[in-house]
Design a protein around this motif. Structure first.
Motif, PDB file in Angstrom:
ATOM      1  N   ILE B   6       0.756  -1.053   0.098  1.00  0.00           N
ATOM      2  CA  ILE B   6       0.058  -0.136  -0.064  1.00  0.00           C
ATOM      3  C   ILE B   6       0.828   1.302   0.194  1.00  0.00           C
ATOM      4  CG2 ILE B   6      -1.738   1.320   1.359  1.00  0.00           C
ATOM      5  CD1 ILE B   6      -2.837  -1.237   2.317  1.00  0.00           C
ATOM      6  N   LYS B   7       0.784   2.043  -1.215  1.00  0.00           N
ATOM      7  CA  LYS B   7       1.709   3.092  -1.458  1.00  0.00           C
ATOM      8  C   LYS B   7       0.639   4.323  -1.277  1.00  0.00           C
ATOM      9  CE  LYS B   7       4.702   2.582  -4.750  1.00  0.00           C
ATOM     10  NZ  LYS B   7       5.543   3.414  -5.767  1.00  0.00           N
ATOM     11  N   LYS B   8       0.639   5.147  -0.169  1.00  0.00           N
ATOM     12  CA  LYS B   8      -0.482   5.862  -0.242  1.00  0.00           C
ATOM     13  C   LYS B   8       0.002   7.050   0.641  1.00  0.00           C
ATOM     14  CE  LYS B   8      -4.189   8.632  -0.344  1.00  0.00           C
ATOM     15  NZ  LYS B   8      -5.027   8.866  -1.262  1.00  0.00           N
ATOM     16  N   ARG B  10      -1.092  11.072   1.882  1.00  0.00           N
ATOM     17  CA  ARG B  10      -1.749  12.539   1.866  1.00  0.00           C
ATOM     18  C   ARG B  10      -1.123  13.466   1.437  1.00  0.00           C
ATOM     19  NH1 ARG B  10      -6.496  11.206   1.440  1.00  0.00           N
ATOM     20  NH2 ARG B  10      -7.076  13.057   2.773  1.00  0.00           N
ATOM     21  N   CYS B  29       7.139   5.332   2.047  1.00  0.00           N
ATOM     22  CA  CYS B  29       6.631   4.567   1.064  1.00  0.00           C
ATOM     23  C   CYS B  29       7.784   3.539   0.731  1.00  0.00           C
ATOM     24  CB  CYS B  29       6.409   5.237  -0.223  1.00  0.00           C
ATOM     25  SG  CYS B  29       5.199   6.408   0.019  1.00  0.00           S
ATOM     26  N   VAL B  92      -6.889   4.962   4.839  1.00  0.00           N
ATOM     27  CA  VAL B  92      -5.387   5.061   4.400  1.00  0.00           C
ATOM     28  C   VAL B  92      -4.464   5.220   5.512  1.00  0.00           C
ATOM     29  CG1 VAL B  92      -6.156   6.066   2.129  1.00  0.00           C
ATOM     30  CG2 VAL B  92      -5.765   7.586   4.249  1.00  0.00           C
ATOM     31  N   CYS B 191      -9.607   8.075  -4.316  1.00  0.00           N
ATOM     32  CA  CYS B 191      -8.411   7.287  -5.045  1.00  0.00           C
ATOM     33  C   CYS B 191      -7.442   8.776  -5.712  1.00  0.00           C
ATOM     34  CB  CYS B 191      -8.547   6.450  -5.746  1.00  0.00           C
ATOM     35  SG  CYS B 191      -8.994   4.961  -4.610  1.00  0.00           S
ATOM     36  N   GLU B 194      -5.451  12.240  -4.666  1.00  0.00           N
ATOM     37  CA  GLU B 194      -3.808  12.181  -4.571  1.00  0.00           C
ATOM     38  C   GLU B 194      -3.180  11.278  -5.216  1.00  0.00           C
ATOM     39  OE1 GLU B 194      -3.054  14.110  -1.872  1.00  0.00           O
ATOM     40  OE2 GLU B 194      -5.171  14.668  -1.455  1.00  0.00           O
ATOM     41  N   ILE B 196      -2.814   6.888  -5.903  1.00  0.00           N
ATOM     42  CA  ILE B 196      -2.767   5.693  -4.871  1.00  0.00           C
ATOM     43  C   ILE B 196      -2.298   4.457  -5.510  1.00  0.00           C
ATOM     44  CG2 ILE B 196      -5.209   4.945  -5.329  1.00  0.00           C
ATOM     45  CD1 ILE B 196      -5.103   4.009  -2.295  1.00  0.00           C
ATOM     46  N   GLN B 197      -1.452   3.938  -5.060  1.00  0.00           N
ATOM     47  CA  GLN B 197      -1.026   2.536  -5.844  1.00  0.00           C
ATOM     48  C   GLN B 197      -1.233   1.403  -4.851  1.00  0.00           C
ATOM     49  OE1 GLN B 197       3.032   2.343  -7.397  1.00  0.00           O
ATOM     50  NE2 GLN B 197       2.622   0.069  -7.864  1.00  0.00           N
TER      51      GLN B 197
END
Lengths: 803, 296
Positions: B6-8, B10, B29, B92, B191, B194, B196-197
């Motif tokens: 989870i790469k997120k 804000r 990340c 997130v 999503c 910003e 999201i991956q």
């Protein structure tokens, strides 16, 4: 100087500027000079030429820039110079270029022989139509469309009413906005909105009445929603019979029982009087009162403020709540908004109020509360009726392609209007039949009746087998009659062409010249940009060719009073061009000639449309377009308002100068709530509402051939409330059987989808030609406008058990 | 820490916040090719203003993020209680949480409208999810990205993938998924604000300013009601220009080979959640158009 594209654009701009300085607009240069160079899509070396055109789909009237390379459309973008859409489009608009390239385009005229469609030549097809009409001209009906371009509608109207002395011309717009027309006539004495889209940028409150612009007019919805999204102060109120995407944008969603919008309007008016918050000065100066004598009628009889008050007396908030299901406090909230003179309020409506068996009445009530509260005639403050088709206003209404109208707001029933039209058309006196023709529902009723008064119908640019209500009765019944002949001009096979006796392949959108008129009185023009597929030809040419063939066969009506052919076109040297021959059709701009002739009709009712060349130079102009002392043309944004409308009497703030009472005043109507003709009962226990979805436009003929749109919405479904579904044991995707007194249909269930009908009602979109929901709908109409009600009938909903 | 796939992050719009958050994010990340102590890091530390620190102290939740569109508190002056009631935090990982020595904060509630069937609560709350004063997507991130081993091949692949979602160059991309846009929910921005991956799936951030009605222009490509799709035959062939930014002379920054209408946030395609082979190697330079001009 090497004349590459960039230099050419510069040169063209200079030419245009010079031309403008001497009061002329040059058609050949202005397209390019006005086309802004879109940095995304306009690279000089791509070989793409951009032209402007209004979008082919809805009545919003967005302008698109169409990128053409090697006689094909290769890209489409929103036009930043267009005031309507300011550079944006909707999902349909961005893919509008693809509608030309469906693989099953019709390219050959086809005649039904022994139950099969066989290709014939164009000459043969034209001959077949002419001889069929010649045999019984009075039994011919022309069924057109709000998608007719203005010249297409004009030539069909003149051909039938002026040539055949037959008034059987009606458009599908009868199914779409006839009640809006009668509403405007009954209130202001003249058709079409006084306000414009600019109001959406100014309003403090926008109220949607049974309207879902988030899907049907997305660009207009976003214009309001984006204001709010960016922190602007605008209150959005959605008053509807089902939650939609529009409700998501709304501050308040008020759910009312179908048909009780009439009661809500009366409830608001009741409170405005009871609280003494109505606009006394406005009512005193600019309003009269009106009521039906006994039966509902278009103009009724004069009434008084006291009688109006008496009618409203019983519509207390509590009584309205009982009728409509909308809480009394919400009725009070609405009345407080209308009672507040500091707010600017826009009401929007479309099919919810028009497709209504009391459509005319409810339209007059909507105008009525705006007049009563003085929310009228200021930017951001006024009622705005929206249309669904790109030229419902421009063609069906303004050109008068309805069975009781002549161009420019003239009535067939009025002798002076007939003789005036005969003069403009150079016809012998008495040529125009004084009896109005058959309206849509009547036309098809007669066509589907053995020995009925209509035996031949020519359908152009529409799909009645899918769009008429109760289609088994009003359309497919023709197959049980003898000697009926159906001619259909279309671009793709449709539910209607399947049943046609003669199919004519037509050119589509930018494959021909055209002029449309949108919902805010804006007339918009485009030029042909690509050739139609070999074999397909312009609808306008088709009508012209049949007229010419009738002339050659000796039909007297095809001659004017000097014995000349009705439709003559001349080149720059004054030499007549044989435009009825396809190879010569584009030798001159027939569109411009027809439009300019039509323009002469528009002055009487002060609907002055702009000259053709002015339209070429702009992204459309809103009528009345009035010439200024310097020779330029000025559009009008707010009709009847002294600060903007040049026809308002000097010194007046508001002037309804086509008032039925000839005193510059509009009519406020007293209308009672009346129950709809069919309501849920024990056997048919739910309401059925039909409508559209954002991906498809009307019967899906064009949009279902666009892969991106089809993927999103491949078929029709029945939208249900989760509680109803649970009670009936229905899960998402299950087959559900709908049955009304007219027919039945099995569809997949959609629960918790994009819309949510309340308990006891279901919704079905009508775009799917494989699932004709109009086999189930009711053919009852408004007694005044003759527009059917597609929004409510009683239906039985059951889980369809797999066999 | 939290799962690597989870790469997120804000994002932040205030310049201070943006630089600070972005620099921190590289630690957070899956920072394969990035160094925690990138040259910009000291700058970030200097930017620890009381305001930002305050946000950190608040711990979790969307409301601590000044750049979030859901942050009503900072932009509208709504009280904290209101914010908490109205805006459930998104599922997130929060940058702030990471900074505070890897404190994982569980999401308080699932986003509205994702449960399929509507509840009365959804209806009641839907209108309160209005986002006031969203900030245009225009922010820079600092740090360095992994350089493609074969940038040309990646680029070709990315352009092909990009083209697949567009009828022609310039068309708004279709949604390669169904829309969870049911009555009572607005979930696109969760999503696409910003980026999201998740695994290999990337949601690109919007390249244009935020507008209210996503489905006006973007059409979903799945309809959960129908299993079988009959593809209509269509011969349309959209414009697919072959373009590449070239430099006017050796060493000059390449020009932008496409226009900028509705494409003003360069990092949408060229930033962290952009396309392989198209990503910039210097995302820390926040003013792209200082050096790159539109080819005209």
């Amino acid at each position: 100087m090497k004349l590459n594209r960039r230099n050419f654009v510069k040169a063209a701009a200079m030419t245009a500027a010079t031309a403008a300085a001497v009061g002329e607009v040059s058609a050949s240069t202005s397209i390019l000079s006005n086309a802004p160079r879109n940095p995304v899509l306009d690279p000089p070396e791509d070989g793409i030429t951009y032209h402007k055109a209004p979008c082919r789909f809805c009545g919003t009237g967005c302008h698109v820039k169409v990128g053409v390379r090697e006689d094909r459309i290769v890209s489409v973008t929103g036009d930043e110079l267009a005031e309507v859409n300011k550079g944006l489009l909707c999902v349909k608009g961005y893919h509008v270029g693809e509608i030309l390239y469906g693989r099953d385009r019709l390219t050959k005229p086809m005649l039904k022989r022994d139950g099969k469609h066989v290709p014939i030549s164009w000459d043969e097809a034209i001959d077949v139509i002419a001889k069929r009409i010649l045999r019984k001209p009075e039994a011919f009906g022309f069924y057109g469309s709000g998608q007719w371009t203005i010249p297409e509608g004009y030539i069909a109207n003149k051909f039938t009413k002026g040539g055949l002395s037959n008034n059987n011309v009606d458009p599908n717009a009868r199914l779409c906005m006839a009640s809006a027309v009668t509403g405007f006539l009954a209130v202001y004495g003249v058709d079409e909105p006084a306000s414009c889209y600019d109001d959406l940028d100014e309003a403090d409150v926008v109220i949607m009445w049974g309207n879902n612009p988030a899907e049907m007019h997305p660009v207009l919805m976003s214009r309001i929603a984006d204001r709010k999204f960016r922190g602007g102060k605008v209150k959005i109120i959605d008053i509807g019979t089902r939650r939609t995407r529009t409700s998501d944008f709304a501050d308040h969603y008020l759910n009312f029982r179908p048909h009780t919008d009439q009661a809500i309007f009366n409830g608001i008016a009741h409170l405005l009087l009871a609280n003494d918050t109505y606009d006394k000065e406005f009512v005193e100066k600019y309003c009269n009162f009106r009521e039906d004598e006994v039966k509902p009628s278009l103009f009724g009889v004069p009434s008084t403020f006291e009688a109006y008050k008496d009618t409203l007396a019983k519509y207390t908030p509590e009584y309205v709540e009982e009728l409509s299901g909308v809480p009394a406090d919400d009725i009070r909230m609405l009345a407080d908004l209308f009672g507040n003179r500091k707010l600017k309020i826009v009401s929007l409506w479309c099919m919810g109020m028009n497709q209504h068996t009391r459509g005319t009445a409810v339209n007059t009530q909507a105008h009525g509360i705006h007049l009563l509260s003085g929310h009228f005639g200021k930017p951001g403050d006024g009622p705005q009726s929206l249309t669904g088709q790109p030229s419902a206003c421009g063609t069906a209404r303004e050109v008068g392609c309805l069975a009781h109208l002549l161009p420019g707001g003239r009535l067939i029933a009025v002798e002076a209007h007939r003789t005036g039209s005969e003069e403009l058309w150079n016809l012998p006196k008495g040529r125009i039949n004084p009896v109005p023709g058959t309206h849509t529902v009547k036309m098809f009723e007669e066509f589907c009746t053995e020995g009925g008064s209509v035996d031949t119908i020519w359908v152009q640019v529409t799909n009645p087998a899918q769009s008429l209500p109760n289609v088994d009765k009003l359309f497919f019944n023709k197959n049980n009659c003898t000697d009926k002949f159906l001619i259909v001009s279309d671009v793709y096979p449709t539910a209607t062409t399947v049943e046609a006796d003669l199919i004519l392949p037509a050119a589509l959108w930018v494959e021909k010249n055209g002029v449309f008129g949108n919902s805010e009185r804006r007339t918009q023009q485009w030029f042909k940009m690509v050739n139609p597929p070999e074999g397909a030809r312009d609808d306008c040419w088709q009508t012209l060719a049949v007229a010419r063939r009738l002339f050659e066969l000796g039909h007297e009506g095809m001659k004017d009073k000097d014995g000349e052919f009705l439709f003559r076109f001349f080149d720059d040297n004054g030499k007549e061009v044989e435009s009825w021959k396809w190879e010569h059709y584009y030798d001159v701009n027939v569109d411009k000639a027809l439009y300019s002739e039509y323009r002469g009709f528009t002055f009487m009712k002060h609907k002055n449309v702009a000259p053709y060349d002015a339209l070429v130079a702009t992204r459309g102009m809103r009528w009345p377009v009035v010439e200024q002392p310097d020779g330029s043309f000025r559009e009008t944004r707010w009709r009847f308002a002294g600060f903007d409308d040049p026809y308002v009497a000097e010194g007046k703030e508001i002037d309804f100068y086509h008032s039925k009472t000839n005193d510059g005043k509009a009519q406020i109507w007293a209308r009672e709530y009346e129950a709809p003709p069919e309501m849920p009962d024990e056997e048919y226990s739910s309401w059925l509402c039909t409508g559209r979805v954002v991906e498809h436009w009307h019967s899906g003929t064009m949009t279902s051939r666009v892969p991106q749109l089809n993927a999103a919405m491949p078929g029709a479904y029945v939208e249900m409330n989760a509680k109803d579904a649970r009670d009936k044991g229905i899960r998402n995707g299950d087959s559900v059987r709908l049955r009304t007194r007219r027919g039945e249909l099995v569809l997949p269930a959609s629960i918790g989808g994009r819309g949510e009908p309340p308990v006891g009602s279901v919704f079905v979109p009508w775009f799917d030609e494989n699932l004709l929901i109009n086999k189930l709908t009711l053919d009852a109409t408004c007694p005044i406008s003759k527009q059917p009600d597609y929004k409510k009938c009683a239906v039985e909903v059951t889980k369809a058990v797999e066999e | 820490m939290y799962p690597k796939h989870i790469k997120k992050v804000r994002g932040r719009t205030l310049l201070l916040g943006a630089v600070f958050a972005a620099s921190l994010s590289f630690g957070a990340c899956a920072g394969d090719q990035r160094e925690k102590d990138s040259p910009e890091a000291p700058v970030a530390i200097q930017l620890k203003t009381p305001e930002v620190t305050g946000a950190l102290d608040e711990g979790a939740g969307g409301e601590s993020d000044p750049g979030s569109p859901l942050d009503l508190q900072r932009n509208t002056g709504a009280t904290e209680d209101v914010v908490a009631a109205v805006v459930p935090p998104l599922v997130v990982m929060n940058v702030a949480a990471v900074v505070a020595e890897e404190v994982y904060v569980a999401p308080a509630a699932a986003p509205l409208g994702q449960s399929g069937v509507l509840t009365e609560l959804d209806n009641a709350l839907s209108n309160t999810r209005w986002i006031s004063n969203p900030t245009p997507w225009n922010r820079g991130r600092v740090g360095r990205y992994k350089t493609s081993l074969d940038r040309e091949a990646d680029r070709a692949k990315s352009l092909a993938a990009r083209a697949e979602l567009r009828s022609f160059e310039g068309a708004p991309p279709v949604m390669p998924h169904s829309s969870s846009y049911t009555a009572g929910s607005k979930t696109c921005l969760d999503c696409h604000m910003e980026g999201i991956q998740i695994g290999k799936k990337v949601a690109h951030p919007m390249p244009h300013v935020t507008m209210a009605n996503c489905t006006q222009c973007h059409v979903e490509q799945e309809n959960r009601l129908f299993d079988e799709l009959l593809v209509p035959g269509n011969n349309f062939s959209g414009d697919r220009p072959e373009r590449k930014g070239i430099s006017s002379m050796a060493g000059a920054p390449p020009v932008i080979p496409h226009g900028t209408l509705m494409r003003t946030a360069c990092l949408s395609c060229h930033g962290e959640f952009g396309y392989a082979g198209l990503k910039t190697d210097h995302p820390s330079r926040s003013n792209c158009m200082q050096c790159h001009i539109v080819e005209r």
